[in-house]
Design a protein around this motif. Structure first.
Motif, PDB file in Angstrom:
ATOM      1  N   ARG A 152       0.839  -1.211   0.000  1.00  0.00           N
ATOM      2  CA  ARG A 152       0.000   0.000   0.000  1.00  0.00           C
ATOM      3  C   ARG A 152       0.871   1.257   0.000  1.00  0.00           C
ATOM      4  O   ARG A 152       0.544   2.251  -0.655  1.00  0.00           O
ATOM      5  CB  ARG A 152      -0.930   0.000   1.215  1.00  0.00           C
ATOM      6  CG  ARG A 152      -2.068  -1.008   1.113  1.00  0.00           C
ATOM      7  CD  ARG A 152      -3.202  -0.642   2.062  1.00  0.00           C
ATOM      8  NE  ARG A 152      -2.763  -0.522   3.435  1.00  0.00           N
ATOM      9  CZ  ARG A 152      -2.729  -1.523   4.314  1.00  0.00           C
ATOM     10  NH1 ARG A 152      -3.105  -2.738   3.920  1.00  0.00           N
ATOM     11  NH2 ARG A 152      -2.324  -1.337   5.544  1.00  0.00           N
ATOM     12  N   LEU A 153       1.988   1.229   0.741  1.00  0.00           N
ATOM     13  CA  LEU A 153       2.898   2.376   0.742  1.00  0.00           C
ATOM     14  C   LEU A 153       3.484   2.588  -0.651  1.00  0.00           C
ATOM     15  O   LEU A 153       3.567   3.735  -1.136  1.00  0.00           O
ATOM     16  CB  LEU A 153       4.014   2.164   1.759  1.00  0.00           C
ATOM     17  CG  LEU A 153       5.082   3.265   1.823  1.00  0.00           C
ATOM     18  CD1 LEU A 153       4.461   4.620   2.152  1.00  0.00           C
ATOM     19  CD2 LEU A 153       6.169   2.903   2.832  1.00  0.00           C
ATOM     20  N   ARG A 154       3.900   1.521  -1.295  1.00  0.00           N
ATOM     21  CA  ARG A 154       4.430   1.638  -2.664  1.00  0.00           C
ATOM     22  C   ARG A 154       3.374   2.216  -3.601  1.00  0.00           C
ATOM     23  O   ARG A 154       3.676   3.063  -4.447  1.00  0.00           O
ATOM     24  CB  ARG A 154       4.878   0.258  -3.171  1.00  0.00           C
ATOM     25  CG  ARG A 154       6.187  -0.236  -2.587  1.00  0.00           C
ATOM     26  CD  ARG A 154       6.449  -1.699  -2.942  1.00  0.00           C
ATOM     27  NE  ARG A 154       6.454  -1.901  -4.389  1.00  0.00           N
ATOM     28  CZ  ARG A 154       7.532  -1.766  -5.159  1.00  0.00           C
ATOM     29  NH1 ARG A 154       8.684  -1.417  -4.616  1.00  0.00           N
ATOM     30  NH2 ARG A 154       7.462  -1.992  -6.463  1.00  0.00           N
ATOM     31  N   LEU A 155       2.141   1.748  -3.463  1.00  0.00           N
ATOM     32  CA  LEU A 155       1.062   2.261  -4.312  1.00  0.00           C
ATOM     33  C   LEU A 155       0.839   3.754  -4.071  1.00  0.00           C
ATOM     34  O   LEU A 155       0.670   4.527  -5.014  1.00  0.00           O
ATOM     35  CB  LEU A 155      -0.230   1.481  -4.038  1.00  0.00           C
ATOM     36  CG  LEU A 155      -0.308   0.069  -4.610  1.00  0.00           C
ATOM     37  CD1 LEU A 155      -1.478  -0.690  -4.002  1.00  0.00           C
ATOM     38  CD2 LEU A 155      -0.437   0.133  -6.135  1.00  0.00           C
ATOM     39  N   GLU A 156       0.841   4.148  -2.800  1.00  0.00           N
ATOM     40  CA  GLU A 156       0.633   5.567  -2.490  1.00  0.00           C
ATOM     41  C   GLU A 156       1.743   6.427  -3.082  1.00  0.00           C
ATOM     42  O   GLU A 156       1.487   7.466  -3.707  1.00  0.00           O
ATOM     43  CB  GLU A 156       0.553   5.775  -0.983  1.00  0.00           C
ATOM     44  CG  GLU A 156       0.285   7.230  -0.594  1.00  0.00           C
ATOM     45  CD  GLU A 156       0.166   7.432   0.902  1.00  0.00           C
ATOM     46  OE1 GLU A 156      -0.016   8.599   1.319  1.00  0.00           O
ATOM     47  OE2 GLU A 156       0.277   6.442   1.653  1.00  0.00           O
ATOM     48  N   LEU A 157       2.991   5.998  -2.903  1.00  0.00           N
ATOM     49  CA  LEU A 157       4.119   6.761  -3.460  1.00  0.00           C
ATOM     50  C   LEU A 157       4.039   6.825  -4.976  1.00  0.00           C
ATOM     51  O   LEU A 157       4.292   7.884  -5.586  1.00  0.00           O
ATOM     52  CB  LEU A 157       5.446   6.133  -3.022  1.00  0.00           C
ATOM     53  CG  LEU A 157       5.785   6.234  -1.537  1.00  0.00           C
ATOM     54  CD1 LEU A 157       7.057   5.456  -1.231  1.00  0.00           C
ATOM     55  CD2 LEU A 157       5.945   7.693  -1.128  1.00  0.00           C
ATOM     56  N   ALA A 158       3.695   5.718  -5.599  1.00  0.00           N
ATOM     57  CA  ALA A 158       3.609   5.687  -7.055  1.00  0.00           C
ATOM     58  C   ALA A 158       2.513   6.614  -7.563  1.00  0.00           C
ATOM     59  O   ALA A 158       2.693   7.343  -8.548  1.00  0.00           O
ATOM     60  CB  ALA A 158       3.362   4.257  -7.533  1.00  0.00           C
ATOM     61  N   LEU A 159       1.367   6.603  -6.901  1.00  0.00           N
ATOM     62  CA  LEU A 159       0.256   7.462  -7.326  1.00  0.00           C
ATOM     63  C   LEU A 159       0.571   8.938  -7.099  1.00  0.00           C
ATOM     64  O   LEU A 159       0.243   9.795  -7.936  1.00  0.00           O
ATOM     65  CB  LEU A 159      -1.013   7.064  -6.563  1.00  0.00           C
ATOM     66  CG  LEU A 159      -1.612   5.707  -6.956  1.00  0.00           C
ATOM     67  CD1 LEU A 159      -2.577   5.227  -5.892  1.00  0.00           C
ATOM     68  CD2 LEU A 159      -2.304   5.804  -8.324  1.00  0.00           C
ATOM     69  N   LEU A 160       1.206   9.263  -5.972  1.00  0.00           N
ATOM     70  CA  LEU A 160       1.586  10.648  -5.724  1.00  0.00           C
ATOM     71  C   LEU A 160       2.633  11.114  -6.720  1.00  0.00           C
ATOM     72  O   LEU A 160       2.592  12.252  -7.207  1.00  0.00           O
ATOM     73  CB  LEU A 160       2.108  10.797  -4.292  1.00  0.00           C
ATOM     74  CG  LEU A 160       1.082  10.654  -3.181  1.00  0.00           C
ATOM     75  CD1 LEU A 160       1.768  10.661  -1.815  1.00  0.00           C
ATOM     76  CD2 LEU A 160       0.053  11.796  -3.249  1.00  0.00           C
ATOM     77  N   ALA A 161       3.576  10.240  -7.037  1.00  0.00           N
ATOM     78  CA  ALA A 161       4.601  10.593  -8.016  1.00  0.00           C
ATOM     79  C   ALA A 161       3.971  10.831  -9.387  1.00  0.00           C
ATOM     80  O   ALA A 161       4.360  11.736 -10.123  1.00  0.00           O
ATOM     81  CB  ALA A 161       5.636   9.481  -8.108  1.00  0.00           C
ATOM     82  N   GLU A 162       3.005   9.993  -9.730  1.00  0.00           N
ATOM     83  CA  GLU A 162       2.326  10.158 -11.014  1.00  0.00           C
ATOM     84  C   GLU A 162       1.626  11.513 -11.082  1.00  0.00           C
ATOM     85  O   GLU A 162       1.621  12.166 -12.125  1.00  0.00           O
ATOM     86  CB  GLU A 162       1.327   9.024 -11.197  1.00  0.00           C
ATOM     87  CG  GLU A 162       0.730   8.940 -12.595  1.00  0.00           C
ATOM     88  CD  GLU A 162      -0.146   7.714 -12.744  1.00  0.00           C
ATOM     89  OE1 GLU A 162       0.190   6.866 -13.592  1.00  0.00           O
ATOM     90  OE2 GLU A 162      -1.154   7.600 -12.008  1.00  0.00           O
ATOM     91  N   ARG A 163       1.048  11.928  -9.963  1.00  0.00           N
ATOM     92  CA  ARG A 163       0.410  13.259  -9.936  1.00  0.00           C
ATOM     93  C   ARG A 163       1.437  14.375 -10.049  1.00  0.00           C
ATOM     94  O   ARG A 163       1.188  15.395 -10.670  1.00  0.00           O
ATOM     95  CB  ARG A 163      -0.382  13.416  -8.636  1.00  0.00           C
ATOM     96  CG  ARG A 163      -1.679  12.633  -8.600  1.00  0.00           C
ATOM     97  CD  ARG A 163      -2.501  13.029  -7.382  1.00  0.00           C
ATOM     98  NE  ARG A 163      -3.825  12.456  -7.424  1.00  0.00           N
ATOM     99  CZ  ARG A 163      -4.792  12.753  -6.571  1.00  0.00           C
ATOM    100  NH1 ARG A 163      -4.570  13.637  -5.604  1.00  0.00           N
ATOM    101  NH2 ARG A 163      -5.983  12.180  -6.675  1.00  0.00           N
ATOM    102  N   ALA A 164       2.586  14.166  -9.398  1.00  0.00           N
ATOM    103  CA  ALA A 164       3.622  15.209  -9.437  1.00  0.00           C
ATOM    104  C   ALA A 164       4.234  15.352 -10.822  1.00  0.00           C
ATOM    105  O   ALA A 164       4.714  16.419 -11.195  1.00  0.00           O
ATOM    106  CB  ALA A 164       4.716  14.896  -8.417  1.00  0.00           C
ATOM    107  N   LEU A 165       4.233  14.243 -11.579  1.00  0.00           N
ATOM    108  CA  LEU A 165       4.754  14.259 -12.956  1.00  0.00           C
ATOM    109  C   LEU A 165       3.610  13.917 -13.902  1.00  0.00           C
ATOM    110  O   LEU A 165       3.561  12.843 -14.491  1.00  0.00           O
ATOM    111  CB  LEU A 165       5.876  13.230 -13.110  1.00  0.00           C
ATOM    112  CG  LEU A 165       7.185  13.549 -12.397  1.00  0.00           C
ATOM    113  CD1 LEU A 165       8.106  12.342 -12.419  1.00  0.00           C
ATOM    114  CD2 LEU A 165       7.878  14.741 -13.064  1.00  0.00           C
ATOM    115  N   PRO A 166       2.648  14.815 -14.075  1.00  0.00           N
ATOM    116  CA  PRO A 166       1.432  14.498 -14.810  1.00  0.00           C
ATOM    117  C   PRO A 166       1.665  14.172 -16.276  1.00  0.00           C
ATOM    118  O   PRO A 166       0.853  13.486 -16.883  1.00  0.00           O
ATOM    119  CB  PRO A 166       0.582  15.757 -14.653  1.00  0.00           C
ATOM    120  CG  PRO A 166       1.571  16.847 -14.386  1.00  0.00           C
ATOM    121  CD  PRO A 166       2.665  16.194 -13.602  1.00  0.00           C
TER     122      PRO A 166
END
Length: 398
Positions: free
Chosen positions: A381-395
């Protein structure tokens, strides 16, 4: 010495009050004539004095100065220390604005000559005697020497600060953000005369091509700074108070303020500030003005500290979403982020996302099909959260 009468005010004190009475109403006209004369005769001033707002400011400052001089007529008062301080300030400002020493001294001469012509004409119109005219001339021309000396003092002080103390401060700044050895830093500290604080925040600057020069006065004198140098940087122990002037940075300039850290970590604070400048230039950090405060963007700075790795994380962790169409993928990614951040139920996620619980249940069912047991694993779940936040930061997948 000709300057001595003006220095103690004795010449002006002997003049009749009538001279001040007839000149005072005409001071605004005299001030405009002085500024026009300087703009016409001294090319270095022509641009700033030739149009608003520079002309209006110059006229107002000249008006105040003439008014203060005329107030000495008939008054046995000393030549005001604050008036001399103003001329020293003119000298410092001229240096920082790139004007030559000769130009600023010439401006004093032109202003004095124009003022004298007006006073002489006004005094004659009022029928004042030749002795009054002679006394006024003696006082004014003695004041020219006193004023020019003060201007030269201010100009020389600014010049010395730039080449002397100012340069020592810049050397210390570079040593601190470069992480030099304690011995090197100690020697520069002794030379600079600064007392080093236990904690500092580094500031990084960037100027676009064609941007104006860094304005003087935006940073306090006690702050080691070199905004136009290489590297362009500053260090401060009190960013919230020392950096308020940066809100007035001109167009084309950006500053980023790194975290407040122990002095030994100044290079890291500067590295983070430069990274924030880079991300801001790419539109990946939002700031309401020309100053980016890293403390407001810690999560994004952390996520994008290594863009290659975070892109790899997003690609591998979110691979189950790869086969979905754009809008459907966005909807599931939004729900997935809310789920891993809150572990909420369908009704709770519905309230959070402003969606019907039934819609959320359908999405959760699909996510369970795609990610399976990973949704129950804290590390995943932590990996998923980081990945999703990173995806938002690099749209845009930058």
């Amino acid at each position: 010495m000709r300057g001595s009468p003006a220095s103690d005010g004795s010449v002006w004190a002997r003049l009749p009050h009538e001279l001040g009475d007839v000149v005072r109403p005409r001071i605004p006209e005299i001030a405009r004539a002085c500024v026009d004369g300087i703009a016409a005769e001294i090319p270095e001033y022509s641009r700033s004095f030739g149009e608003d707002p520079g002309r209006a400011v110059a006229i107002e400052l000249t008006r105040r100065g003439i008014e203060r001089d005329i107030d000495r007529v008939g008054t046995p008062a000393m030549w005001q220390a604050d008036r001399l301080a103003e001329f020293r300030a003119h000298g410092r400002e001229a240096f920082h604005n790139g004007l030559s020493r000769e130009a600023v001294q010439a401006a004093v001469r032109v202003s004095s000559r124009v003022t004298w012509r007006w006073i002489a004409d006004i005094a004659r119109e009022a029928g004042l005697s030749g002795d009054v005219l002679y006394g006024a001339a003696e006082g004014m021309f003695a004041d020219v020497e006193t004023s020019m000396a003060a201007v030269a003092e201010g100009y020389s002080a600014a010049e010395a600060a730039m080449s002397g103390t100012g340069e020592r401060h810049r050397r210390l700044l570079r040593a601190l953000i470069d992480g030099r050895t304690p011995a090197e830093v100690d020697g520069l500290v002794a030379a600079s005369g600064l007392a080093l604080p236990p904690r500092v925040a580094a500031v990084a600057f960037r100027a676009l091509p064609g941007a104006p020069e860094f304005p003087p006065g935006l940073l306090p004198e006690h702050v080691p700074a070199d905004p136009s140098g290489d590297p362009s940087a500053a260090l401060t122990p009190a960013p919230d108070t020392d950096l308020t002037g940066l809100a007035k940075l001109p167009a084309g300039w950006t500053a980023a303020v790194g975290p407040l850290v122990p002095l030994s970590s100044a290079p890291e604070s500067f590295r983070v500030a430069r990274r924030a400048l880079d991300l801001s230039a790419r539109g990946l950090l939002d700031a309401p003005g020309p100053v980016v405060w890293c403390r407001d963007h810690v999560t994004t700075l952390l996520l994008l500290a290594d863009e290659f790795l975070v892109t790899q994380l997003a690609a591998t962790t979110l691979e189950p979403l790869a086969g979905l169409t754009g809008r459907r993928r966005e909807q599931l990614a939004e729900t997935l982020l809310a789920l891993v951040q809150t572990r909420g139920s369908a009704p709770e996620l519905g309230r959070l996302l402003d969606l019907h619980p039934q819609t959320i249940r359908a999405r959760l069912k699909k996510l369970a099909e795609l990610f399976g047991e990973k949704l129950d694993d804290p590390a995943e779940r932590l990996r998923l959260e980081l990945a999703l936040l990173a995806e938002r930061a690099l749209p845009n997948g930058d």
